[in-house]
Design a protein around this motif. Structure first.
Motif, PDB file in Angstrom:
ATOM      1  N   HIS A 141      -5.350   4.132  -4.895  1.00  0.00           N
ATOM      2  CA  HIS A 141      -6.137   2.998  -4.435  1.00  0.00           C
ATOM      3  C   HIS A 141      -5.247   2.052  -3.644  1.00  0.00           C
ATOM      4  N   THR A 142      -5.796   1.501  -2.580  1.00  0.00           N
ATOM      5  CA  THR A 142      -5.026   0.584  -1.746  1.00  0.00           C
ATOM      6  C   THR A 142      -5.110  -0.824  -2.307  1.00  0.00           C
ATOM      7  N   VAL A 143      -4.048  -1.575  -2.110  1.00  0.00           N
ATOM      8  CA  VAL A 143      -4.025  -2.967  -2.526  1.00  0.00           C
ATOM      9  C   VAL A 143      -4.890  -3.789  -1.584  1.00  0.00           C
ATOM     10  N   ASN A 202       0.827  -1.209   0.000  1.00  0.00           N
ATOM     11  CA  ASN A 202       0.000   0.000   0.000  1.00  0.00           C
ATOM     12  C   ASN A 202       0.858   1.254   0.000  1.00  0.00           C
ATOM     13  N   TYR A 203       1.917   1.259   0.799  1.00  0.00           N
ATOM     14  CA  TYR A 203       2.818   2.402   0.848  1.00  0.00           C
ATOM     15  C   TYR A 203       3.510   2.604  -0.500  1.00  0.00           C
ATOM     16  N   GLY A 260      -6.809   8.246   0.619  1.00  0.00           N
ATOM     17  CA  GLY A 260      -6.156   7.948  -0.637  1.00  0.00           C
ATOM     18  C   GLY A 260      -5.985   9.128  -1.567  1.00  0.00           C
ATOM     19  N   ASP A 314      -7.479  -3.308   1.947  1.00  0.00           N
ATOM     20  CA  ASP A 314      -8.201  -2.384   2.821  1.00  0.00           C
ATOM     21  C   ASP A 314      -8.160  -2.897   4.251  1.00  0.00           C
TER      22      ASP A 314
END
Length: 146
Positions: free
Chosen positions: A123-125, A34-35, A135, A127
């Motif tokens: 967008h996050t991989v 995510n980062y 985001g 949640d």
């Protein structure tokens, strides 16, 4: 019989340890992913804002072309879906006071600046229900027009 029992016990213990640590390792991996996605988005937005501002700073004609600066910024990051760009021209006197671009400066030359702001949603991989992340990432670039 005792050796067989100890070996089987050690194997079972290793399996339990692996089962306990695996969710933590996967959670750390998800955080890193995510980062990385957010960092890539921020880097692309920063580059796009710089390119749009660079386009506007090349001449006073380009500084008046907000649509051209926005198009240059959007073309610089084609892989970022939903990216928006805004461009603004502003003017200051050489003493630092803000002035209308149609006005004049009593204390020296008028300096023309362009500012391009880019914005997109990363967008996050994965949640996380307990952690909130909007985001929305934005970047700005200011340059003086020549």
């Amino acid at each position: 019989m005792s050796r067989s029992f100890n070996r089987s016990r050690r194997t079972g213990l290793a399996l339990v340890e692996f089962a306990l640590i695996t969710p933590l390792l996967l959670l750390a991996l998800a955080g890193v992913l995510n980062y990385a996605v957010a960092l890539r988005t921020a880097s692309c937005l920063t580059d796009a804002a710089r390119i749009g501002a660079w386009y506007g700073s090349q001449s006073l004609t380009n500084a008046n072309n907000a649509a051209g600066m926005q198009a240059a910024a959007l073309a610089a990051a084609p892989g970022i879906a939903g990216m928006t760009a805004t461009a603004v021209k502003s003017c200051k006197c050489s003493d630092g006071s803000t002035v209308s671009c149609t006005g004049s400066c009593t204390s020296g030359n008028m300096l023309v600046y362009v500012k391009v702001t880019t914005q997109a949603t990363s967008h996050t991989v994965f949640d996380y229900s307990g952690l909130s992340f909007s985001g929305v990432i934005s970047a700005q670039a200011w340059l003086r027009a020549q």
